[in-house]
Write a protein that holds these residues in place. Structure first.
Motif, PDB file in Angstrom:
ATOM      1  N   ILE A 124       0.863  -1.190   0.000  1.00  0.00           N
ATOM      2  CA  ILE A 124       0.000   0.000   0.000  1.00  0.00           C
ATOM      3  C   ILE A 124       0.893   1.232   0.000  1.00  0.00           C
ATOM      4  O   ILE A 124       2.015   1.201   0.529  1.00  0.00           O
ATOM      5  N   THR A 125       0.403   2.322  -0.590  1.00  0.00           N
ATOM      6  CA  THR A 125       1.183   3.553  -0.575  1.00  0.00           C
ATOM      7  C   THR A 125       0.259   4.763  -0.635  1.00  0.00           C
ATOM      8  O   THR A 125      -0.948   4.631  -0.841  1.00  0.00           O
ATOM      9  N   ALA A 126       0.857   5.942  -0.452  1.00  0.00           N
ATOM     10  CA  ALA A 126       0.069   7.175  -0.412  1.00  0.00           C
ATOM     11  C   ALA A 126      -0.166   7.727  -1.813  1.00  0.00           C
ATOM     12  O   ALA A 126       0.100   8.892  -2.101  1.00  0.00           O
ATOM     13  N   LEU A 127      -0.668   6.892  -2.705  1.00  0.00           N
ATOM     14  CA  LEU A 127      -1.165   7.324  -4.010  1.00  0.00           C
ATOM     15  C   LEU A 127      -2.686   7.321  -3.903  1.00  0.00           C
ATOM     16  O   LEU A 127      -3.248   6.715  -2.983  1.00  0.00           O
ATOM     17  N   PRO A 128      -3.385   7.968  -4.847  1.00  0.00           N
ATOM     18  CA  PRO A 128      -4.848   7.914  -4.787  1.00  0.00           C
ATOM     19  C   PRO A 128      -5.343   6.474  -4.927  1.00  0.00           C
ATOM     20  O   PRO A 128      -4.751   5.675  -5.658  1.00  0.00           O
ATOM     21  N   ALA A 129      -6.407   6.148  -4.223  1.00  0.00           N
ATOM     22  CA  ALA A 129      -7.015   4.828  -4.359  1.00  0.00           C
ATOM     23  C   ALA A 129      -7.393   4.613  -5.823  1.00  0.00           C
ATOM     24  O   ALA A 129      -7.882   5.534  -6.492  1.00  0.00           O
ATOM     25  N   GLY A 130      -7.143   3.425  -6.315  1.00  0.00           N
ATOM     26  CA  GLY A 130      -7.432   3.120  -7.716  1.00  0.00           C
ATOM     27  C   GLY A 130      -6.205   3.213  -8.608  1.00  0.00           C
ATOM     28  O   GLY A 130      -6.232   2.763  -9.745  1.00  0.00           O
ATOM     29  N   VAL A 131      -5.131   3.798  -8.082  1.00  0.00           N
ATOM     30  CA  VAL A 131      -3.903   3.925  -8.872  1.00  0.00           C
ATOM     31  C   VAL A 131      -2.916   2.833  -8.455  1.00  0.00           C
ATOM     32  O   VAL A 131      -2.743   2.554  -7.270  1.00  0.00           O
ATOM     33  N   ILE A 132      -2.284   2.228  -9.451  1.00  0.00           N
ATOM     34  CA  ILE A 132      -1.260   1.222  -9.194  1.00  0.00           C
ATOM     35  C   ILE A 132       0.072   1.756  -9.707  1.00  0.00           C
ATOM     36  O   ILE A 132       0.158   2.271 -10.818  1.00  0.00           O
ATOM     37  N   GLY A 133       1.093   1.648  -8.865  1.00  0.00           N
ATOM     38  CA  GLY A 133       2.442   2.060  -9.261  1.00  0.00           C
ATOM     39  C   GLY A 133       3.284   0.832  -9.542  1.00  0.00           C
ATOM     40  O   GLY A 133       3.461  -0.013  -8.683  1.00  0.00           O
ATOM     41  N   LEU A 134       3.769   0.737 -10.762  1.00  0.00           N
ATOM     42  CA  LEU A 134       4.530  -0.443 -11.167  1.00  0.00           C
ATOM     43  C   LEU A 134       5.674   0.007 -12.050  1.00  0.00           C
ATOM     44  O   LEU A 134       5.476   0.799 -12.980  1.00  0.00           O
ATOM     45  N   ARG A 135       6.860  -0.510 -11.766  1.00  0.00           N
ATOM     46  CA  ARG A 135       8.049  -0.017 -12.465  1.00  0.00           C
ATOM     47  C   ARG A 135       8.982  -1.173 -12.768  1.00  0.00           C
ATOM     48  O   ARG A 135       9.342  -1.930 -11.868  1.00  0.00           O
ATOM     49  N   PRO A 136       9.415  -1.329 -14.012  1.00  0.00           N
ATOM     50  CA  PRO A 136      10.399  -2.365 -14.308  1.00  0.00           C
ATOM     51  C   PRO A 136      11.776  -1.957 -13.767  1.00  0.00           C
ATOM     52  O   PRO A 136      12.060  -0.777 -13.644  1.00  0.00           O
ATOM     53  N   GLY A 137      12.604  -2.938 -13.444  1.00  0.00           N
ATOM     54  CA  GLY A 137      13.944  -2.624 -12.932  1.00  0.00           C
ATOM     55  C   GLY A 137      13.902  -2.296 -11.455  1.00  0.00           C
ATOM     56  O   GLY A 137      13.044  -2.771 -10.718  1.00  0.00           O
ATOM     57  N   THR A 138      14.869  -1.453 -11.015  1.00  0.00           N
ATOM     58  CA  THR A 138      14.952  -1.155  -9.584  1.00  0.00           C
ATOM     59  C   THR A 138      13.745  -0.340  -9.137  1.00  0.00           C
ATOM     60  O   THR A 138      13.554   0.792  -9.565  1.00  0.00           O
ATOM     61  N   GLN A 139      12.931  -0.944  -8.276  1.00  0.00           N
ATOM     62  CA  GLN A 139      11.738  -0.281  -7.763  1.00  0.00           C
ATOM     63  C   GLN A 139      12.010   0.336  -6.398  1.00  0.00           C
ATOM     64  O   GLN A 139      11.493   1.385  -6.065  1.00  0.00           O
ATOM     65  N   MET A 140      12.824  -0.364  -5.595  1.00  0.00           N
ATOM     66  CA  MET A 140      13.147   0.144  -4.263  1.00  0.00           C
ATOM     67  C   MET A 140      14.642  -0.023  -4.019  1.00  0.00           C
ATOM     68  O   MET A 140      15.268  -0.958  -4.510  1.00  0.00           O
ATOM     69  N   THR A 141      15.185   0.887  -3.234  1.00  0.00           N
ATOM     70  CA  THR A 141      16.621   0.877  -2.992  1.00  0.00           C
ATOM     71  C   THR A 141      17.029  -0.239  -2.032  1.00  0.00           C
ATOM     72  O   THR A 141      16.201  -0.770  -1.296  1.00  0.00           O
ATOM     73  N   ALA A 142      18.312  -0.544  -2.046  1.00  0.00           N
ATOM     74  CA  ALA A 142      18.904  -1.387  -1.008  1.00  0.00           C
ATOM     75  C   ALA A 142      19.098  -0.525   0.231  1.00  0.00           C
ATOM     76  O   ALA A 142      19.219   0.696   0.125  1.00  0.00           O
ATOM     77  N   SER A 143      19.114  -1.128   1.401  1.00  0.00           N
ATOM     78  CA  SER A 143      19.342  -0.312   2.587  1.00  0.00           C
ATOM     79  C   SER A 143      20.093  -1.071   3.668  1.00  0.00           C
ATOM     80  O   SER A 143      20.083  -2.305   3.715  1.00  0.00           O
ATOM     81  N   ASP A 144      20.734  -0.310   4.525  1.00  0.00           N
ATOM     82  CA  ASP A 144      21.394  -0.856   5.705  1.00  0.00           C
ATOM     83  C   ASP A 144      20.923  -0.100   6.931  1.00  0.00           C
ATOM     84  O   ASP A 144      20.668   1.100   6.865  1.00  0.00           O
ATOM     85  N   GLY A 145      20.842  -0.809   8.037  1.00  0.00           N
ATOM     86  CA  GLY A 145      20.604  -0.173   9.331  1.00  0.00           C
ATOM     87  C   GLY A 145      21.839  -0.338  10.193  1.00  0.00           C
ATOM     88  O   GLY A 145      22.327  -1.455  10.385  1.00  0.00           O
ATOM     89  N   LEU A 146      22.381   0.788  10.662  1.00  0.00           N
ATOM     90  CA  LEU A 146      23.610   0.747  11.473  1.00  0.00           C
ATOM     91  C   LEU A 146      23.346   1.315  12.861  1.00  0.00           C
ATOM     92  O   LEU A 146      22.588   2.272  12.997  1.00  0.00           O
ATOM     93  N   THR A 147      23.999   0.744  13.859  1.00  0.00           N
ATOM     94  CA  THR A 147      24.024   1.376  15.177  1.00  0.00           C
ATOM     95  C   THR A 147      25.449   1.842  15.454  1.00  0.00           C
ATOM     96  O   THR A 147      26.401   1.079  15.280  1.00  0.00           O
ATOM     97  N   VAL A 148      25.543   3.109  15.826  1.00  0.00           N
ATOM     98  CA  VAL A 148      26.848   3.689  16.140  1.00  0.00           C
ATOM     99  C   VAL A 148      26.856   4.086  17.612  1.00  0.00           C
ATOM    100  O   VAL A 148      25.980   4.837  18.054  1.00  0.00           O
ATOM    101  N   VAL A 149      27.786   3.567  18.364  1.00  0.00           N
ATOM    102  CA  VAL A 149      27.943   3.995  19.756  1.00  0.00           C
ATOM    103  C   VAL A 149      29.208   4.843  19.850  1.00  0.00           C
ATOM    104  O   VAL A 149      30.306   4.387  19.509  1.00  0.00           O
ATOM    105  N   LEU A 150      29.011   6.100  20.289  1.00  0.00           N
ATOM    106  CA  LEU A 150      30.136   7.026  20.464  1.00  0.00           C
ATOM    107  C   LEU A 150      30.519   7.012  21.928  1.00  0.00           C
ATOM    108  O   LEU A 150      29.699   7.318  22.794  1.00  0.00           O
TER     109      LEU A 150
END
Ligand code: ZN
Ligand code: ZN
Length: 404
Positions: free
Chosen positions: A164-190
Motif C-alpha cells: 500500500i502507498t500514499a497514491l490515490p485509491a485506484g492507482v497502481i504504481g509499477l516499475r520495471p527494474g529497480t523499484q526500491m533501494t537497497a538499505s542498511d541499518g547501522l548502530t553507532v555507539v560514540l
C-alpha cells in the motif's frame, strides 16, 4: 460463507504486533485459511504462515504479504485506531500501529486466496501464499528461507507482492527494474567520558560528539554523492544521557542508509565509518566508536519481462490510466530475497489507498508531500474502500497472468 474482509482488516488494524511477534495475526490467518479449506503450515520462520492452493499441473505462483506492525503511536483518530502496546526487542514498552499497512496486505492476500479458490475452473497450477513475519526488521523473508520454505512449499516460478502507498485509491504504481533501494541499518555507539555537568573539561562529551557527527553525516549525500545518483543518509534515532547535569559516558545513533546498487553501498559505508571515526577523534575520544550493521536489505528489482506481463494484465483489468510508473522508491523491502533464493523473477507493485478527492485537493494546493500522511506516519490512514477490494483484485489479476 464469504470472508468479511473489512472485519478482518479492522481486527488486524486494532491488534498490530511487532516483528516476529505476529502470533495473534498468524492465528487470524490460520483461522481464515481453515474456514476457506486451504491447507497451510504455521510457524515457518518463527511466526510465518504458508498456504497452498493446488489446482492441477501448471506454474507455481507465490503471493507474498507481510504481517508485522511498527512501534508507532497511532494518531489517525479513526474509530478502529490501535491503542496496542508491545515490547520491542530491547525490552522497551512501545506503542504499536500498523503504520506500514501490512494489515491491508494480509487482508488482501486472504481475499485473493478466497477468490482464486472460488474460480478454480478458470486457472491451473499452484498458488502459494506466503504470510511473512518481520519485514520491518528486514529479517522475515530470510527467516522463512532459513526455515526451508523453498523446500517445504512448491518452489516458485514467479514471486509477486504488493505494498500500500500514499497514491490515490485506484492507482497502481509499477516499475520495471529497480523499484526500491537497497538499505542498511547501522548502530553507532560514540564513547566519551561521563562526569558532572558543571565540569565539562574533565569529560569527553558524547552529546556534542553525536551532534557534530549527525551534522557531518548530512554532508555525505550533499557533497560526496554524484547528484545524479540516489542515496539517503538518515539518523533516525539519537540517545544519550538521563539528566540535565550529568554528562553521559556514551551516545547511540541509529542510521538508515539507502542506495541503488552494491558499489554505491560499499562507498557509502566507507564514508560513514570515516566520518564517525573522525568526529570521535576530533572530540578527543580515547575509545574508538563501535559501528554495528544491524540489518541489510537488497534492492527490490522487478524483472522487466514479468513486469510487462503484469502491467498488461493490470491495464486490461483496470484501464491503462490506472497503472503508473511511480519512480524509484527510497524505501526498502525484503520480498526480493524469496525470488533471489529461488532464482526466479520478482514483480512488486504499489497500490494507492488515499481518498482520490483528498489527494487531488492536495495536488492542487501543492501540499502532497506534507499534507498526505505516508506509510510509517502515525497519521497514515488509507481509506478502506476501494483499497481492500483493489488489493485483492491486484493479486488475483497478477497471479492469473502467470497461472495456466
Ligand atoms: Zn514499513
Ligand atoms: Zn511495509
Amino acid at each position: 460463507m464469504a470472508l468479511d474482509l473489512e472485519a478482518i482488516y479492522i481486527d488486524l488494524h486494532r491488534h498490530p504486533e511487532l516483528s516476529f511477534q505476529e502470533t495473534r495475526t498468524a492465528g487470524v490467518v490460520a483461522a481464515r485459511l481453515t474456514e476457506l479449506g486451504i491447507p497451510f503450515e504455521t510457524g515457518v520462520g518463527r511466526t510465518g504462515v504458508v498456504a497452498r492452493l493446488e489446482n492441477g499441473p501448471g506454474p507455481v505462483v507465490w503471493l507474498r504479504a507481510d504481517m508485522d506492525a511498527l512501534p508507532v503511536e497511532e494518531r489517525t483518530g479513526l474509530a478502529y485506531a490501535s491503542t496496542a502496546r508491545g515490547t520491542d526487542a530491547a525490552g522497551n514498552d512501545v506503542p504499536v500501529m500498523h503504520a506500514c499497512g501490512h494489515d491491508l496486505h494480509t487482508t488482501a492476500l486472504l481475499g485473493a486466496l478466497e477468490r482464486l479458490r472460488d474460480t478454480r475452473d478458470a486457472w491451473t497450477g499452484t498458488v502459494v501464499a506466503v504470510f511473512q513475519p518481520a519485514e520491518e526488521l528486514g529479517a522475515g523473508s530470510q527467516a522463512m528461507i532459513d526455515d526451508g520454505v523453498l523446500d517445504r512449499a512448491p518452489g516458485p516460478d514467479i514471486v509477486l507482492g504488493q505494498h500500500i502507498t500514499a497514491l490515490p485509491a485506484g492507482v497502481i504504481g509499477l516499475r520495471p527494474g529497480t523499484q526500491m533501494t537497497a538499505s542498511d541499518g547501522l548502530t553507532v555507539v560514540l564513547h566519551g567520558r561521563g562526569g558532572h555537568g558543571s565540569r565539562p573539561h574533565a569529560t569527553i562529551d558524547p552529546v556534542v560528539m553525536a551532534a557534530a557527527t549527525v551534522m557531518r553525516l548530512q554532508t555525505l549525500v550533499a557533497r560526496e554523492v554524484d547528484p545524479r545518483e540516489v542515496a539517503v543518509v538518515t539518523v533516525g534515532s539519537i540517545h544519550a544521557g538521563l539528566k540535565h547535569n550529568i554528562i553521559p559516558p556514551e551516545a547511540t545513533l541509529q542510521l538508515s542508509l539507502r542506495y541503488t546498487d552494491d558499489d554505491a553501498r560499499e562507498r557509502m559505508l566507507a564514508r560513514v565509518e570515516r566520518v564517525v571515526r573522525a568526529e570521535a577523534a576530533a572530540s578527543g575520544a580515547d575509545r574508538e566508536p563501535t559501528i554495528t550493521l544491524d540489518h541489510t536489505l537488497p534492492a527490490t528489482i522487478n524483472d522487466p519481462e514479468a513486469t510487462a506481463r503484469v502491467r498488461a494484465a493490470f491495464a486490461a483489468a483496470f484501464g491503462d490510466a490506472a497503472v503508473t510508473d511511480p519512480g524509484l522508491f527510497t524505501g526498502s523491502e525484503d520480498v526480493s530475497r524469496f525470488a533471489r533464493a529461488a532464482g526466479v523473477p520478482l514483480v512488486f507493485w504499489f497500490w494507492g489507498g488515499i481518498d482520490p478527492a483528498v489527494y487531488a485537493a492536495a495536488e492542487r494546493a501543492g501540499t502532497v508531500d506534507r499534507g498526505i500522511p505516508t506509510i510509517h506516519s502515525p497519521l497514515f490512514a488509507p481509506v478502506r474502500h476501494p483499497t481492500i477490494e483493489q488489493g485483492v483484485e491486484n493479486l488475483v489479476v497478477a497471479a492469473r497472468a502467470f497461472l495456466g
